[in-house]
Write a protein that holds these residues in place. Sequence first.
Motif, mmCIF file in Angstrom:
data_model
loop_
_atom_site.group_PDB
_atom_site.id
_atom_site.type_symbol
_atom_site.label_atom_id
_atom_site.label_comp_id
_atom_site.label_asym_id
_atom_site.label_seq_id
_atom_site.Cartn_x
_atom_site.Cartn_y
_atom_site.Cartn_z
ATOM 1 N N GLY A 102 -3.828 -15.878 4.304
ATOM 2 C CA GLY A 102 -2.971 -17.039 4.535
ATOM 3 C C GLY A 102 -2.734 -17.284 6.014
ATOM 4 N N LEU A 103 -2.489 -16.229 6.788
ATOM 5 C CA LEU A 103 -2.276 -16.369 8.226
ATOM 6 C C LEU A 103 -3.540 -16.872 8.923
ATOM 7 N N ARG A 118 -3.877 -20.534 8.371
ATOM 8 C CA ARG A 118 -2.887 -21.280 9.154
ATOM 9 C C ARG A 118 -3.324 -21.390 10.611
ATOM 10 N N ASP A 178 -5.795 -24.086 10.712
ATOM 11 C CA ASP A 178 -5.107 -25.376 10.689
ATOM 12 C C ASP A 178 -4.594 -25.757 12.068
ATOM 13 N N ASP A 179 -4.033 -24.796 12.798
ATOM 14 C CA ASP A 179 -3.524 -25.082 14.143
ATOM 15 C C ASP A 179 -4.654 -25.499 15.077
ATOM 16 N N THR A 231 -4.011 -29.109 5.176
ATOM 17 C CA THR A 231 -4.379 -27.708 5.396
ATOM 18 C C THR A 231 -5.757 -27.428 4.814
ATOM 19 N N MET A 244 -6.243 -24.539 3.433
ATOM 20 C CA MET A 244 -5.961 -23.651 2.302
ATOM 21 C C MET A 244 -6.088 -24.412 1.000
ATOM 22 N N SER A 261 -9.346 -20.667 0.697
ATOM 23 C CA SER A 261 -8.615 -19.413 0.857
ATOM 24 C C SER A 261 -8.432 -18.691 -0.478
ATOM 25 N N GLN A 317 -0.135 -15.677 -1.554
ATOM 26 C CA GLN A 317 0.045 -16.255 -0.230
ATOM 27 C C GLN A 317 -1.183 -17.028 0.251
#
Length: 295
Positions: A128-129, A132, A135-136, A156, A158, A163, A238
């Motif tokens: 999950g991290l 993310r 995504d950034d 996202t 995800m 994911s 997650q």
Amino acid sequence: MAGTVRRRSRGFIPLAIFCALYILFLYGPVITIFVLSFQGPEGGLTFPMRGLSLHWYHELFKGLGVVDIGAAIRRSLALGVVVMLLTTLFSLMAGLAFRKGFKGGGVLFYTAVASLIMPSIIISLGIGLQFRLFDDVIKTMLTHLAWTETLESYTTLMGLYTSGLGAHLTWTLPFGMLIMFAVFNRFNPAYEEAARDQGATPWQTLRHVVLPLIGPSLVGVGMFGFTLSWDEIARSSQAIGDVNTLPLELQGLTTTVTTPSIYALGSSTTVVSLLVIFAALGAAALMRRRAGAQA
């Protein structure tokens, strides 16, 4: 003269009792849930039974509050099929690759198996991290490129097949690889040599010799892939994105649903798993019978 009767050892009865208790411990909860799912309309979550009917199965198909059980089942089935196919394909490729041996193969093997040792929730959090962070990066790129409309519509990366799929493969692939390594470890290369002596190409040898012989094992790998994905919760929690698979929905319903319909749902999902297992066993037996007939 009649054959002598073989006497059982003194430890047979204690071991038999222990085995029976162990089986009851494993399958007792499943049997209990299955029985309670047939409670009558006035039945509750515990014994004694108050009638016998399919009432709670009818209630299940009507829906459980705001949760769309049908959509969750379709998502889990679709994801399970994709995981099954990819697990079978990648495990086969890994098994073929490791037969030849290559530099760094040991490191790759232990890296793949390491996901079985790490806590599932840690892997889920890590995936999950990671997404993310992706995504950034994408949002930063869209900002620099001044693609305002794309940035506003972007949510996202995800999702179920990104994911979520990756999280499930970290669980199913090591099992599939270990099975294929064991299969190829005792695979007789004389069959391949005989095929090459007959002028078969490497592809023909793989297709007409290797795959039919290891076919039942591939069916077993596919069964593992589907059933492990179908029941997975921790690695999905997650890393699944904004949708839930059936196990996650079922976990959430345990705190809100107070009728035997939750038992009906659990029994239905168990039946799906059993059907997949029996189908895999039947397919493996059929492939062995065909291989024996051709031999």
